[in-house]
Design an enzyme around this catalytic site. Structure first.
Site, PDB file in Angstrom:
ATOM      1  N   GLY A 135       4.526  -2.786   8.135  1.00 48.83           N
ATOM      2  CA  GLY A 135       3.306  -3.705   8.378  1.00 48.83           C
ATOM      3  C   GLY A 135       2.120  -3.086   8.826  1.00 48.83           C
ATOM      4  N   SER A 136       1.821  -1.690   8.272  1.00 47.76           N
ATOM      5  CA  SER A 136       0.441  -1.220   8.602  1.00 47.76           C
ATOM      6  C   SER A 136      -0.689  -2.240   7.822  1.00 47.76           C
ATOM      7  CB  SER A 136       0.365   0.210   8.521  1.00 47.76           C
ATOM      8  OG  SER A 136       0.481   0.571   7.033  1.00 47.76           O
ATOM      9  N   ASN A 137      -0.315  -2.439   6.609  1.00 40.54           N
ATOM     10  CA  ASN A 137      -1.228  -3.180   5.759  1.00 40.54           C
ATOM     11  C   ASN A 137      -1.484  -4.656   6.458  1.00 40.54           C
ATOM     12  OD1 ASN A 137      -2.171  -1.648   3.248  1.00 40.54           O
ATOM     13  ND2 ASN A 137      -0.077  -1.084   3.422  1.00 40.54           N
TER      14      ASN A 137
ATOM     15  N   MET B  12       9.842  -5.490  -0.520  1.00 36.75           N
ATOM     16  CA  MET B  12      10.542  -4.718  -1.679  1.00 36.75           C
ATOM     17  C   MET B  12      11.472  -5.567  -2.189  1.00 36.75           C
ATOM     18  SD  MET B  12       9.264  -1.922  -1.452  1.00 36.75           S
ATOM     19  CE  MET B  12       8.206  -0.723  -0.478  1.00 36.75           C
ATOM     20  N   ARG B  13      10.890  -6.798  -2.998  1.00 37.29           N
ATOM     21  CA  ARG B  13      11.801  -7.544  -3.724  1.00 37.29           C
ATOM     22  C   ARG B  13      10.836  -8.201  -4.982  1.00 37.29           C
ATOM     23  NH1 ARG B  13      16.280  -9.788  -2.300  1.00 37.29           N
ATOM     24  NH2 ARG B  13      16.016  -9.007  -0.356  1.00 37.29           N
TER      25      ARG B  13
ATOM     26  N   ASN C  32      -0.774  -7.592  -5.103  1.00 36.04           N
ATOM     27  CA  ASN C  32       0.348  -6.338  -4.643  1.00 36.04           C
ATOM     28  C   ASN C  32      -0.697  -5.073  -4.342  1.00 36.04           C
ATOM     29  OD1 ASN C  32       2.561  -5.029  -3.804  1.00 36.04           O
ATOM     30  ND2 ASN C  32       2.656  -4.244  -5.871  1.00 36.04           N
TER      31      ASN C  32
ATOM     32  N   HIS D 201      -0.017  -0.848  -4.299  1.00 31.34           N
ATOM     33  CA  HIS D 201       0.896   0.289  -4.648  1.00 31.34           C
ATOM     34  C   HIS D 201       0.246   1.761  -4.377  1.00 31.34           C
ATOM     35  CE1 HIS D 201       4.264   2.100  -6.381  1.00 31.34           C
ATOM     36  NE2 HIS D 201       3.147   3.014  -7.111  1.00 31.34           N
TER      37      HIS D 201
HETATM   38  C1  GAR Z   1       2.645   0.592   1.409  1.00 29.39           C
HETATM   39  O1  GAR Z   1       2.363   2.027   1.189  1.00 29.39           O
HETATM   40  C2  GAR Z   1       2.454  -0.227   0.160  1.00 29.39           C
HETATM   41  O2  GAR Z   1       1.643   0.409  -0.967  1.00 29.39           O
HETATM   42  C3  GAR Z   1       3.983   0.064  -0.591  1.00 29.39           C
HETATM   43  O3  GAR Z   1       4.817  -0.287   0.577  1.00 29.39           O
HETATM   44  C4  GAR Z   1       4.127   0.461   1.631  1.00 29.39           C
HETATM   45  C5  GAR Z   1       4.083  -0.778   2.910  1.00 29.39           C
HETATM   46  O4  GAR Z   1       3.717  -0.248   4.049  1.00 29.39           O
HETATM   47  N1  GAR Z   1       4.372  -0.780  -1.648  1.00 29.39           N
HETATM   48  C6  GAR Z   1       4.991  -0.268  -2.650  1.00 29.39           C
HETATM   49  O5  GAR Z   1       5.570   0.921  -2.730  1.00 29.39           O
HETATM   50  C7  GAR Z   1       5.092  -1.267  -3.740  1.00 29.39           C
HETATM   51  N2  GAR Z   1       5.776  -0.853  -4.726  1.00 29.39           N
HETATM   52  P1  GAR Z   1       3.286  -1.055   5.382  1.00 29.39           P
HETATM   53  O6  GAR Z   1       4.676  -1.989   5.640  1.00 29.39           O
HETATM   54  O7  GAR Z   1       3.070  -0.100   6.527  1.00 29.39           O
HETATM   55  O8  GAR Z   1       2.247  -1.893   4.834  1.00 29.39           O
END
Ligand code: GAR
Length: 202
Positions: free
Chosen positions: A12-14, A90-91, A107, A109
């Site tokens: 959940g850092s984003n 992740m779905r 999204n 990435h």
């Molecule tokens: C992030 O790095 C995002 O880019 C990636 O999951 C991480 C979630 O981090 N997403 C993917 O790889 C999508 N294919 P977070 O939970 O700290 O936000």
């Protein structure tokens, strides 16, 4: 004011970066809901600390993806959500969500798409020996890490970089780029033309 639902399955850092951008007045939006499919995800605690509503929807409790997504849509509608922001969810999304929120799902990435799709974008780029990688924010379509690209930013893989130091650089960039893309969306600056996203600059 735009009401955002963040969908996340992990750290959940984003989610936190978006919450910070809203708090600092950089985004004219409300974090109306966190949708999470993983009861053990640290993002749930972050949401609770920030007093953001949480909808925990476990796929195992539904007999089909359609029913799962219908339940998610009920939560979104109850909370008046206008924009869905996937942040480590992740779905794959199915027809129900995609058709109800067409052009309103983003999204992020952690690589320069179309390179290194999937759940290990940073590690895959590092292991491959890429000299440049980065971050992509894009609209979501029915394929994984695929829809029209909104913003991309590059990161150099330096000689001294380890996987961990590269992860740190990528995440730092994500936390800047995602709020920026959301701001453009909210401001009505994005127009999808086929695969291309036109950004109108005032
Ligand atoms: C992030 O790095 C995002 O880019 C990636 O999951 C991480 C979630 O981090 N997403 C993917 O790889 C999508 N294919 P977070 O939970 O700290 O936000």
């Amino acid at each position: 004011m735009t009401k955002i639902a963040v969908f996340a399955s992990g750290k959940g850092s984003n989610f936190a970066a978006i919450a910070r951008a809203i708090k600092k007045g950089r985004l004219d939006a409300e974090l109306a809901l966190l949708v999470c499919d993983n009861p053990g995800a640290p993002v749930i605690q972050r949401a609770k600390r920030l007093k953001v509503k949480v909808a925990l929807v476990k796929k195992e409790n539904f007999s089909s993806r359609e029913d799962f997504e219908k339940a998610v849509i009920r939560h979104l509608q109850e909370n008046g959500v206008d924009l869905i922001v996937l942040a480590g969810f992740m779905r794959m999304l199915g027809a129900e969500l995609l058709s109800n929120y067409q052009g309103r799902i983003l999204n992020i990435h952690p690589a320069l798409l179309p390179a290194f799709k999937g759940s290990e974008g940073i590690k895959d780029a590092f292991t491959y020996g890429a000299k440049i990688t980065g971050v992509t924010v894009h609209f979501v379509d029915e394929k994984m890490d695929h829809g029209p690209i909104i913003l991309q930013a590059a990161v150099k893989v330096e000689e001294k970089d380890t996987l961990e130091s590269l992860e740190t650089k990528i995440h730092k960039l994500e936390h800047k780029l995602y709020p920026e893309a959301i701001r453009l969306f909210i401001g009505g600056k994005l127009r999808i033309e086929g695969r291309r996203v036109r950004i109108s600059i005032p």
